[in-house]
Design a protein around this motif. Structure first.
Motif, PDB file in Angstrom:
ATOM      1  N   CYS A 172       0.770  -1.162  -0.019  1.00 28.70           N
ATOM      2  CA  CYS A 172      -0.032  -0.106   0.288  1.00 28.70           C
ATOM      3  C   CYS A 172       0.736   1.267  -0.105  1.00 28.70           C
ATOM      4  N   ILE A 173       1.074   1.797  -1.148  1.00 32.05           N
ATOM      5  CA  ILE A 173       2.034   2.934  -1.393  1.00 32.05           C
ATOM      6  C   ILE A 173       1.387   3.990  -0.672  1.00 32.05           C
ATOM      7  N   GLY A 174       0.149   4.094  -0.894  1.00 32.17           N
ATOM      8  CA  GLY A 174      -0.622   5.647  -0.456  1.00 32.17           C
ATOM      9  C   GLY A 174      -0.508   5.519   0.999  1.00 32.17           C
ATOM     10  N   ALA A 175      -0.577   4.289   1.904  1.00 31.62           N
ATOM     11  CA  ALA A 175      -0.549   4.209   3.276  1.00 31.62           C
ATOM     12  C   ALA A 175       1.156   4.664   3.623  1.00 31.62           C
ATOM     13  N   ALA A 176       2.108   4.041   3.116  1.00 29.27           N
ATOM     14  CA  ALA A 176       3.419   3.815   3.438  1.00 29.27           C
ATOM     15  C   ALA A 176       3.826   5.686   3.275  1.00 29.27           C
ATOM     16  N   ASN A 177       3.455   6.388   2.260  1.00 30.81           N
ATOM     17  CA  ASN A 177       3.564   7.660   1.897  1.00 30.81           C
ATOM     18  C   ASN A 177       3.132   8.518   3.005  1.00 30.81           C
ATOM     19  N   ARG A 178       2.217   8.001   3.602  1.00 28.31           N
ATOM     20  CA  ARG A 178       1.767   8.832   4.854  1.00 28.31           C
ATOM     21  C   ARG A 178       2.271   8.294   6.353  1.00 28.31           C
ATOM     22  N   ASP A 179       3.086   7.336   6.289  1.00 28.31           N
ATOM     23  CA  ASP A 179       3.450   6.961   7.803  1.00 28.31           C
ATOM     24  C   ASP A 179       4.248   8.026   8.354  1.00 28.31           C
ATOM     25  N   PRO A 180       3.818   8.268   9.730  1.00 23.38           N
ATOM     26  CA  PRO A 180       4.399   9.140  10.527  1.00 23.38           C
ATOM     27  C   PRO A 180       5.720   8.849  10.948  1.00 23.38           C
ATOM     28  N   ALA A 181       6.046   7.580  11.046  1.00 24.25           N
ATOM     29  CA  ALA A 181       7.363   7.118  11.447  1.00 24.25           C
ATOM     30  C   ALA A 181       8.294   7.486  10.118  1.00 24.25           C
ATOM     31  N   GLN A 182       7.945   8.057   9.185  1.00 23.34           N
ATOM     32  CA  GLN A 182       9.099   8.696   8.008  1.00 23.34           C
ATOM     33  C   GLN A 182       8.728  10.109   7.776  1.00 23.34           C
ATOM     34  N   PHE A 183       7.473  10.395   7.580  1.00 25.39           N
ATOM     35  CA  PHE A 183       6.998  11.680   7.390  1.00 25.39           C
ATOM     36  C   PHE A 183       6.262  12.549   8.594  1.00 25.39           C
ATOM     37  N   PRO A 184       6.752  13.322   9.016  1.00 29.11           N
ATOM     38  CA  PRO A 184       6.418  14.333  10.139  1.00 29.11           C
ATOM     39  C   PRO A 184       5.159  14.993   9.799  1.00 29.11           C
ATOM     40  N   ASP A 185       4.110  14.914  10.579  1.00 26.83           N
ATOM     41  CA  ASP A 185       2.809  15.398  10.065  1.00 26.83           C
ATOM     42  C   ASP A 185       2.327  15.036   8.732  1.00 26.83           C
ATOM     43  N   PRO A 186       2.204  13.915   8.522  1.00 25.56           N
ATOM     44  CA  PRO A 186       2.254  13.199   7.062  1.00 25.56           C
ATOM     45  C   PRO A 186       0.865  13.652   6.302  1.00 25.56           C
ATOM     46  N   ASP A 187      -0.019  13.999   7.037  1.00 24.91           N
ATOM     47  CA  ASP A 187      -1.407  14.259   6.477  1.00 24.91           C
ATOM     48  C   ASP A 187      -1.630  15.767   6.133  1.00 24.91           C
ATOM     49  N   ARG A 188      -0.627  16.616   6.339  1.00 26.83           N
ATOM     50  CA  ARG A 188      -0.481  17.920   5.882  1.00 26.83           C
ATOM     51  C   ARG A 188       0.436  18.326   4.763  1.00 26.83           C
ATOM     52  N   LEU A 189      -0.045  18.992   3.732  1.00 22.52           N
ATOM     53  CA  LEU A 189       0.511  19.245   2.467  1.00 22.52           C
ATOM     54  C   LEU A 189       1.822  20.292   3.079  1.00 22.52           C
ATOM     55  N   ASP A 190       2.950  20.041   2.352  1.00 20.24           N
ATOM     56  CA  ASP A 190       4.126  21.025   2.755  1.00 20.24           C
ATOM     57  C   ASP A 190       4.810  20.922   1.411  1.00 20.24           C
ATOM     58  N   VAL A 191       4.812  22.099   0.720  1.00 22.64           N
ATOM     59  CA  VAL A 191       5.421  22.092  -0.566  1.00 22.64           C
ATOM     60  C   VAL A 191       6.951  22.191  -0.650  1.00 22.64           C
ATOM     61  N   GLY A 192       7.275  22.431   0.624  1.00 23.53           N
ATOM     62  CA  GLY A 192       8.678  22.622   0.879  1.00 23.53           C
ATOM     63  C   GLY A 192       9.324  21.323   1.632  1.00 23.53           C
ATOM     64  N   ARG A 193       8.819  20.394   1.746  1.00 21.09           N
ATOM     65  CA  ARG A 193       8.930  19.330   2.562  1.00 21.09           C
ATOM     66  C   ARG A 193      10.525  18.754   2.231  1.00 21.09           C
ATOM     67  N   GLN A 194      11.446  18.675   3.246  1.00 23.73           N
ATOM     68  CA  GLN A 194      12.565  17.661   2.983  1.00 23.73           C
ATOM     69  C   GLN A 194      13.054  17.289   4.314  1.00 23.73           C
ATOM     70  N   PRO A 195      13.573  15.934   4.149  1.00 18.69           N
ATOM     71  CA  PRO A 195      13.564  15.170   3.131  1.00 18.69           C
ATOM     72  C   PRO A 195      12.408  14.651   2.864  1.00 18.69           C
ATOM     73  N   ASN A 196      12.303  14.102   1.448  1.00 21.14           N
ATOM     74  CA  ASN A 196      10.771  13.363   1.309  1.00 21.14           C
ATOM     75  C   ASN A 196      11.211  12.356   0.315  1.00 21.14           C
ATOM     76  N   ARG A 197      11.511  11.330   1.081  1.00 20.77           N
ATOM     77  CA  ARG A 197      11.801   9.764   0.537  1.00 20.77           C
ATOM     78  C   ARG A 197      10.626   9.013   0.140  1.00 20.77           C
ATOM     79  N   HIS A 198       9.872   9.557  -0.503  1.00 26.03           N
ATOM     80  CA  HIS A 198       8.588   8.697  -0.835  1.00 26.03           C
ATOM     81  C   HIS A 198       8.613   7.698  -1.743  1.00 26.03           C
ATOM     82  N   LEU A 199       7.787   6.851  -1.886  1.00 22.17           N
ATOM     83  CA  LEU A 199       7.690   5.717  -2.762  1.00 22.17           C
ATOM     84  C   LEU A 199       6.805   5.501  -3.798  1.00 22.17           C
ATOM     85  N   ALA A 200       6.449   6.953  -4.345  1.00 21.65           N
ATOM     86  CA  ALA A 200       5.379   6.898  -5.372  1.00 21.65           C
ATOM     87  C   ALA A 200       5.755   6.400  -6.710  1.00 21.65           C
ATOM     88  N   PHE A 201       7.334   6.253  -6.630  1.00 21.52           N
ATOM     89  CA  PHE A 201       7.713   5.556  -8.078  1.00 21.52           C
ATOM     90  C   PHE A 201       8.376   4.413  -7.734  1.00 21.52           C
TER      91      PHE A 201
END
Length: 441
Positions: free
Chosen positions: A357-386
């Motif tokens: 579930c890529i959609g769930a992994a990309n909002r995992d708070p263990a990897q992305f702080p405040d994951p359900d907030r859009l942050d256009v300057g988010r860094q780092p951002n090692r998402h798994l969309a690809f």
């Protein structure tokens, strides 16, 4: 299908209420027992409209209560970032070959032939051979040629929209752009390109967790029509190559020429060639169209982030990465276990089917702080969309360029664009995007 604002609570940058800051919607206020009951009832074969409109509350419950979930059909559903990474990095124990999995689903049909021959659903050595033949399409030189064309195409579409006072972000813009680029790669005549989107949607629609008779019929019909078209198109292109040897020399159709010729004495069979041309369209069209459409929709839902990006266009690269993370175009991936392996403390036996579930992994708070907030300057951002590992998307650089140019030029030209009607979601679990999203200027 969804209409109206898909996230009515997100009209600003305030953090939504709910579990761990997540807007749980219908689960808000539910007790521990109710949340666990929702997790226990989760079944990919029985998804309701609420889930298809907004799956993230369910993903959060799964990740918290049962991150490695045994599904009613015996398969496994993974929602944690680290678990997906472990699977992606272990192609020897997690196979991408779909012949065993897809035979009972598709039977002996054009859909089965396609989805077991294309690049994405295969292991080495076929995967390695096809990927090597596609590599020249995504070199810096090739991308530079495509970028110039893409800018001109975006500007033409925005010129047309300006005269109309608005457009449908999906049908008039996001979906039209990648079809033209892939059309150039495969040398599809302009007058035929209107056929490609409907074929792509029908073929990819058959990959949804539930294959209805209607989806199967539409997908197989699209496959038959697309294969017949490509047989004629490839025969014509070979004649041009044999006649003057210049096919693809101007960058138009260079990918097709490379696939037809092969490399170092290695070439695709006739059927492999047809199926991977179809794959190129599907992979390059659907995900990129969703990236652009989802990104524009996210900016309308998060006006402070939109103003931030408009005021600082230098953030466009990180913004596109955030759109990819926040609303991943491709929400689900699949693997088959080859050897016994432990994931997230659970032993998976050989033959087990796994949904990533890529959609769930990309909002995992263990990897992305405040994951359900859009942050256009988010860094780092090692998402798994690809994805990741050997199956990381071959066209990811092109998709990023397309997203940056399309959204960047729209914002620069029409910074105050607004929603001009009810958006309509695609109503699919695997590929998340809109069918329609009207905006006005």
């Amino acid at each position: 299908m969804q209409t109206g604002n898909p996230h009515p609570s997100r009209t600003g940058d305030s953090r939504p209420d709910g579990l761990n800051g997540v807007d749980l919607g219908r689960y808000r206020g539910a007790g521990e027992a109710a949340c666990r009951a929702a997790v226990a009832a989760f079944d990919l074969r029985a998804l309701d409209r609420d889930f298809l409109d907004d799956p993230y509350p369910v993903y959060h419950l799964l990740r918290q209560h049962e991150p490695v979930r045994r599904m009613p059909d015996g398969s496994w559903f993974l929602t944690r970032y680290d678990d997906l990474q472990a699977v992606y990095r272990d192609p020897k124990r997690f196979s991408s070959d779909k012949k065993i999995e897809f035979r009972p689903k598709f039977g002996d049909t054009p859909l089965y032939r396609h989805h077991t021959t294309s690049l994405v659903f295969n292991d080495p050595p076929l995967h390695t051979r096809v990927r090597r033949l596609l590599a020249p399409a995504f070199t810096p030189r090739a991308l530079k040629l495509l970028e110039a064309r893409f800018v001109a195409l975006v500007d033409r579409l925005l010129d047309r929209a300006a005269k109309q006072g608005g457009m449908d972000v999906v049908t008039d813009f996001a979906a039209a752009l990648p079809v033209e680029i892939i059309g150039d790669m495969l040398a599809v005549p302009s007058e035929d390109r209107h056929l490609l989107r409907d074929w792509s949607l029908a073929i990819l629609g058959a990959l949804e967790p539930v294959l209805t008779p209607e989806r199967a019929e539409a997908g197989n019909r699209a496959m038959q029509e697309f294969e017949a078209y490509l047989d004629r198109h490839l025969a014509h292109w070979r004649q041009r190559m044999d006649a003057d040897g210049t096919a693809g020399a101007d960058g138009y159709g260079d990918v097709l020429t490379g696939l037809v010729r092969g490399e170092n004495g290695e070439a695709l069979t006739a059927d492999e060639l047809v199926q991977n041309c179809i794959f190129l369209l599907n992979a390059g069209h659907e995900t990129t169209a969703n990236l652009i459409g989802n990104g524009i929709a996210a900016l309308l839902d998060w006006p402070e982030e939109r103003r931030r990006l408009t005021g600082d266009p230098g953030l466009m690269k990180t913004a596109v990465e955030e759109f990819l993370r926040f609303e991943s175009s491709n929400q689900l991936g699949n693997r088959r276990v080859v050897e016994s392996v432990v994931i997230g403390g659970v032993t998976l036996q050989p033959g087990s089917l796994v949904t990533l579930c890529i959609g769930a992994a990309n909002r995992d708070p263990a990897q992305f702080p405040d994951p359900d907030r859009l942050d256009v300057g988010r860094q780092p951002n090692r998402h798994l969309a690809f994805g990741a590992g050997i199956h990381a998307c071959a066209g990811m650089s092109l998709a990023r360029i397309e997203g940056q140019i399309a959204i960047g030029r729209l914002l620069a030209r029409f910074p105050d664009f607004r929603r001009a009607g009810d958006p309509v979601r695609g109503g699919r679990a695997r590929f998340r995007g809109f069918l329609s999203y009207p905006v006005g200027f």
